[in-house]
Design an enzyme around this catalytic site. Structure first.
Site, PDB file in Angstrom:
ATOM      1  N   SER A  70      -3.240  -4.362  -2.982  1.00 51.30           N
ATOM      2  CA  SER A  70      -2.822  -2.999  -2.681  1.00 51.30           C
ATOM      3  C   SER A  70      -3.945  -2.193  -2.041  1.00 51.30           C
ATOM      4  CB  SER A  70      -2.358  -2.276  -3.949  1.00 51.30           C
ATOM      5  OG  SER A  70      -1.136  -2.796  -4.407  1.00 51.30           O
ATOM      6  N   SER A  95       0.837  -1.204   0.000  1.00 48.19           N
ATOM      7  CA  SER A  95       0.000   0.000   0.000  1.00 48.19           C
ATOM      8  C   SER A  95       0.869   1.250   0.000  1.00 48.19           C
ATOM      9  CB  SER A  95      -0.899   0.014   1.239  1.00 48.19           C
ATOM     10  OG  SER A  95      -1.698  -1.150   1.293  1.00 48.19           O
ATOM     11  N   ASP A  97      -3.612   1.318  -1.896  1.00 52.22           N
ATOM     12  CA  ASP A  97      -3.078   2.652  -2.191  1.00 52.22           C
ATOM     13  C   ASP A  97      -4.147   3.724  -1.984  1.00 52.22           C
ATOM     14  OD1 ASP A  97      -0.781   1.255  -3.187  1.00 52.22           O
ATOM     15  OD2 ASP A  97      -1.871   0.954  -5.061  1.00 52.22           O
TER      16      ASP A  97
END
Length: 218
Positions: free
Chosen positions: A132, A94, A134
């Site tokens: 992920s 992340s 993000d």
């Protein structure tokens, strides 16, 4: 917890921003190498308002590393599903990104700037993999729009850029995010952690050799 937030505020200071193995970036990995904290900024020309866009990243993600368009990850044979890298890590992770500007930008266009930060991440070869998480936080510190809580007035007037005037901010966000991610890699150092886990610094000399091969460095 609350005490951590208050401690962060009390210790906040101006000046040089530490990068690499600091703070939340201490235990992160990026493109199979040691990641960390990175920062960069852009100042728009006066004709575009002269505003500043600053970006801070915590890099903890994977993909196929590119620097200024050069396929560094492929040249080094370090990317997901290639040889040893798949045994030591993956593209998961992340990346946390903070975008701050002194331009008078409203909530809608701050969200649009945040989306452009992800474009900067993509330029480095990040793939936003299945695992992920993000995310981007974007905010404006334009002085005249900061509400004075002590004011007796029940109203205040805000100033915001029109949509046609924010494209330069988008470009600045993309460039600064891309550079901040690369800076995090170059500033990070090899680190050995718990249970003998070892995160290797990206070999900067090798990276520069590859950049020269593609005529992107002297």
């Amino acid at each position: 917890t609350e005490k951590h937030v208050l401690a962060a505020i009390e210790n906040a200071k101006s000046g040089f921003v530490e990068e690499g193995n600091v703070g939340a970036g201490t235990g992160t990995m990026c493109f199979g190498f040691k990641g960390g904290i990175g920062t960069s900024s852009r100042i728009l020309p006066e004709s575009a308002g002269g505003y500043t866009v600053g970006v801070l990243v915590q890099t903890n993600f994977g993909g196929v590393l590119e620097i200024n368009g050069v396929p560094v990850g492929k040249e080094m044979g370090r990317y997901p599903f290639k040889g040893a890298y798949i045994d030591n890590g993956s593209a998961d992770g992340s990346c946390m990104i903070v975008v701050i500007t002194d331009a008078p930008v409203d909530t809608r266009n701050l969200e649009r700037m945040a989306k452009r930060a992800i474009m900067g991440l993509a330029k480095t070869g990040g793939v936003a993999s299945n695992g992920s998480g993000d995310y981007v936080i974007a905010l404006s510190v334009y002085d005249d729009n900061l509400l004075d809580a002590s004011s007796e007035s029940s109203q205040y007037t805000s100033t915001f850029l029109k949509n046609r005037s924010v494209t330069s901010l988008f470009l600045a966000t993309i460039e600064a995010t891309e550079e901040a991610i690369v800076n995090s890699l170059f500033a990070a150092e090899t680190l050995e952690g718990r249970d003998g886990n070892r995160a290797e610094q990206i070999p900067i000399d090798r990276v520069m050799e590859i950049m020269k091969k593609y005529n992107k460095a002297k």
